[in-house]
Design a protein around this motif. Structure first.
Motif, short mmCIF file in Angstrom:
data_model
loop_
_atom_site.label_atom_id
_atom_site.label_comp_id
_atom_site.label_asym_id
_atom_site.label_seq_id
_atom_site.Cartn_x
_atom_site.Cartn_y
_atom_site.Cartn_z
N MET A 1 59.23 -8.19 61.60
CA MET A 1 60.48 -7.53 62.30
C MET A 1 61.36 -8.36 62.51
SD MET A 1 61.92 -5.10 64.60
CE MET A 1 60.47 -4.04 65.25
N ILE B 1 52.77 -1.05 69.85
CA ILE B 1 53.35 -1.40 68.84
C ILE B 1 52.92 -2.52 68.47
CG2 ILE B 1 55.29 -2.57 69.18
CD1 ILE B 1 56.07 -0.44 71.98
N TYR B 2 52.40 -3.31 68.91
CA TYR B 2 51.60 -4.67 68.37
C TYR B 2 50.82 -4.63 66.95
CZ TYR B 2 48.15 -6.31 70.21
OH TYR B 2 46.62 -7.02 71.06
N SER B 3 49.98 -3.60 67.25
CA SER B 3 49.40 -2.51 65.89
C SER B 3 49.92 -2.09 64.80
CB SER B 3 48.25 -2.02 66.70
OG SER B 3 48.42 -0.78 66.90
N LYS B 4 51.10 -1.54 64.79
CA LYS B 4 51.63 -0.85 63.74
C LYS B 4 52.77 -1.87 63.38
CE LYS B 4 49.41 2.44 64.58
NZ LYS B 4 48.30 2.96 63.73
N VAL B 5 53.60 -2.80 64.34
CA VAL B 5 54.88 -3.73 63.46
C VAL B 5 54.54 -5.36 63.81
CG1 VAL B 5 57.36 -3.74 63.93
CG2 VAL B 5 56.29 -1.80 64.81
N PRO B 6 54.47 -6.08 62.96
CA PRO B 6 54.87 -7.56 62.85
C PRO B 6 55.75 -7.97 64.27
CG PRO B 6 55.93 -7.09 61.15
CD PRO B 6 55.54 -5.33 61.33
N ILE B 7 55.51 -7.96 65.54
CA ILE B 7 56.78 -8.14 66.24
C ILE B 7 56.21 -8.79 66.96
CG2 ILE B 7 55.37 -6.97 68.55
CD1 ILE B 7 58.68 -5.72 69.09
N PRO C 1 44.76 -11.67 76.58
CA PRO C 1 44.44 -10.70 75.17
C PRO C 1 43.22 -11.63 74.79
CG PRO C 1 46.38 -10.73 74.70
CD PRO C 1 46.56 -11.71 76.15
N PHE C 2 43.13 -12.96 74.56
CA PHE C 2 41.78 -13.98 74.06
C PHE C 2 41.13 -13.96 75.02
CE2 PHE C 2 45.45 -15.89 71.60
CZ PHE C 2 44.51 -15.51 70.10
N GLN D 1 49.90 -13.65 63.90
CA GLN D 1 48.98 -12.32 63.27
C GLN D 1 47.48 -12.03 63.54
OE1 GLN D 1 49.81 -14.06 59.81
NE2 GLN D 1 51.71 -12.41 59.74
N ILE E 1 46.41 -8.95 66.40
CA ILE E 1 45.43 -7.51 65.92
C ILE E 1 43.80 -7.81 65.32
CG2 ILE E 1 45.10 -8.31 63.83
CD1 ILE E 1 45.84 -4.92 64.74
N ARG E 2 43.17 -8.72 65.19
CA ARG E 2 42.20 -9.33 65.13
C ARG E 2 41.49 -8.69 66.77
NH1 ARG E 2 39.94 -12.38 61.07
NH2 ARG E 2 41.39 -12.40 59.82
N VAL F 1 40.36 -5.25 67.00
CA VAL F 1 39.76 -4.71 66.12
C VAL F 1 38.86 -4.66 65.84
CG1 VAL F 1 39.47 -4.64 63.39
CG2 VAL F 1 41.78 -4.64 64.12
N SER F 2 37.93 -5.81 66.81
CA SER F 2 36.49 -5.94 66.34
C SER F 2 35.87 -5.28 68.03
CB SER F 2 36.64 -7.66 66.68
OG SER F 2 36.86 -8.18 67.78
#
Lengths: 255, 241
Positions: A1, A89-95, A160-161, A247, A250-251, A254-255
């Motif tokens: 971004m 959003i953040y899974s599609k755009v490097p924000i 998120p973690f 970065q 996203i992991r 995904v998992s």
């Protein structure tokens, strides 16, 4: 971004957040005021009438405390869930992930400013003479926002973690609410207890709200300065953490 | 103008198989090396779960590799996404603005192309209505119309060649074809279908068993069967699971 896009994006996202939230209910913007009003009614009933807590001008005392606390509480609760909610959003755009809590902070702050204006009107109507100390109110509010941003950013980055944290945060906030002197006057407690009590920055900020709004006194600048400084360091560290792990988020989905 | 836009050097990616501390890592891509240059259109073929989307996420800068480097040589990269940032309660116009900004358009650029987006989408007055009143096809048309005005150095496309009803499908796939053939940018297109890729692209990558290798158009067509067999296997695995 592209960095130059962030100001426009922040502004527009905040605007759409507010419109979107208001569109989801029948009474829309009315809730911004109705919610604190209902809370005031409940607390007044419980603490003022049933438990008989009596400080001078209890209603104004309580209302100022509740409104100052509500800003803090909302900023942190909404910020802490914001990155998790931003996955689309953040899974599609490097924000930058701090974009999400920042939008949450801005939209809550705007709502709060409306509530503050109504509070000022209430104080004027009930006979308070708002004096020159009022000019320092924006700095008191700003200090609170910086404090809430520091905690909210970290909460947003870590939830998120470790999703369990969101429950921990809600519990701590609940405890902190009772320990911030919203329903009672801390200055009635013994000096030893007070010194421990004011380690809680929200107890300090609620006190400062009251001295500006109810007693027409300027805040204790040193206390505000320390809170702002520590918070700024935490915000800086949050930005470093974000850069390091941006970065990685996203992991987690995904998992 | 620099022609080298992205370079992958010894890139490996693995994911934790489950969300638990100490979970085992599953290798998705291993030692991937390739670069993207201006004017190239790269078709990526692979079965389900082969790592195609992971490859795009790496290129977009959304995901970081476990080892190796993905270097972006000051290129603007955008992953086409048809419903980016959409909020169902807001109007098509507001959603188009949000999506455009998120795709990297400047505010002034979005303002300039909003009417064209409305026109291209064929939504007419529905453009001013909230998205929850839209059919799935209308949403796709809006999303696609926005993407028409996103023009980065590297465009990443994950199987969105045609959307909506037949008429819009023809129009949208025609637009995409034209964009993919443009010389001033690069495109990475992911698909299950070798025929489409051979038709549209000038370089081909095949993703299989964690590796990515460059193949010719003829090889790619031959590999189509392998990709579909793997797809069938994974579909069966899902059913059994």
């Amino acid at each position: 971004m592209n960095r130059s896009n962030y100001p426009a994006l922040l502004g527009f996202r905040t605007y759409t957040d507010l419109v979107s939230e208001a569109s989801r209910t029948y009474l829309s913007f009315f809730w911004w005021l109705a919610e604190p009003a209902f809370q005031l009614a409940i607390y007044y009933l419980v603490f003022g009438l049933l438990l008989g807590i009596r400080t001078e001008n209890f209603l104004a005392f309580l209302l100022t405390g509740i409104i100052a606390w509500q800003l803090f509480n909302r900023l942190i609760m909404n910020a802490s869930a914001s990155i998790t909610r931003g996955v689309g959003i953040y899974s599609k755009v490097p924000i930058n992930k701090l974009f999400f809590p920042t939008v949450a902070l801005l939209s809550d702050l705007i709502k709060h400013l409306v509530v503050l204006l109504v509070l000022l009107g209430f104080l004027l109507l009930t006979g308070y003479s708002l004096g020159v100390a009022l000019v320092s109110l924006p700095l008191v509010v700003l200090t609170e926002v910086i404090l809430a941003a520091a905690i909210g950013y970290w909460a947003a980055l870590l939830v998120p973690f470790v999703p369990d944290l969101s429950i921990v945060i809600a519990t701590i906030l609940m405890g902190l609410m009772f320990a911030s002197g919203i329903f009672y006057d801390v200055s009635n407690l013994s000096p030893e207890i007070q010194s421990v009590f004011y380690l809680n920055p929200m107890a300090v900020l609620i006190r400062e709200h009251r001295s500006v709004l109810l007693s027409n006194q300027f805040p204790e600048w040193q206390a505000l300065g320390i809170i702002a400084l520590v918070s700024a360091v935490l915000i800086f560290a949050a930005a470093r953490f974000e850069r390091r792990f941006s970065q990685h988020y996203i992991r987690l989905v995904v998992s | 103008m620099n022609d080298l836009l992205l370079s992958f050097t010894d890139v490996s990616v693995s994911f934790k198989a489950r969300f638990r501390f100490g979970a085992r890592e599953k290798l998705v891509l291993k030692d991937v090396n390739f670069s993207v240059e201006r004017g190239q259109s790269i078709g990526v073929l692979g079965g389900n779960g082969a790592g195609k989307s992971t490859l795009l996420a790496l290129a977009a800068g959304i995901l970081g590799p476990n080892s190796g480097t993905v270097k972006n040589h000051n290129a603007e990269v955008a992953l086409l996404s048809l419903n980016l940032g959409f909020d169902a309660i807001l109007s098509g116009r507001i959603n188009a603005t949000m999506s455009g900004l998120l795709h990297g358009l400047k505010k002034a650029e979005v303002a300039r192309v909003l009417e064209e987006i409305k026109e291209y989408s064929g939504l007419g007055e529905s453009f001013e209505q909230p998205l929850y009143t839209y059919s799935a096809g209308m949403r796709a048309r809006l999303g696609f119309a926005i993407s028409q005005f996103v023009s980065p150095d590297v465009l990443l496309i994950d199987e969105v060649l045609g959307v909506g009803d037949q008429e819009f499908r023809d129009k949208s796939s025609q637009s995409l074809r034209e964009r993919i053939r443009r010389e001033d940018q690069a495109v990475v297109l992911v698909s299950h279908n070798a025929i489409t890729l051979v038709d549209l692209c000038n370089r081909f990558l095949f993703v299989n068993e964690q590796t990515v290798r460059e193949v010719s158009a003829e090889e790619l067509k031959a590999l189509q069967d392998l990709a579909s067999v793997r797809r069938k296997e994974s579909a069966e695995a899902v059913q059994e699971g």
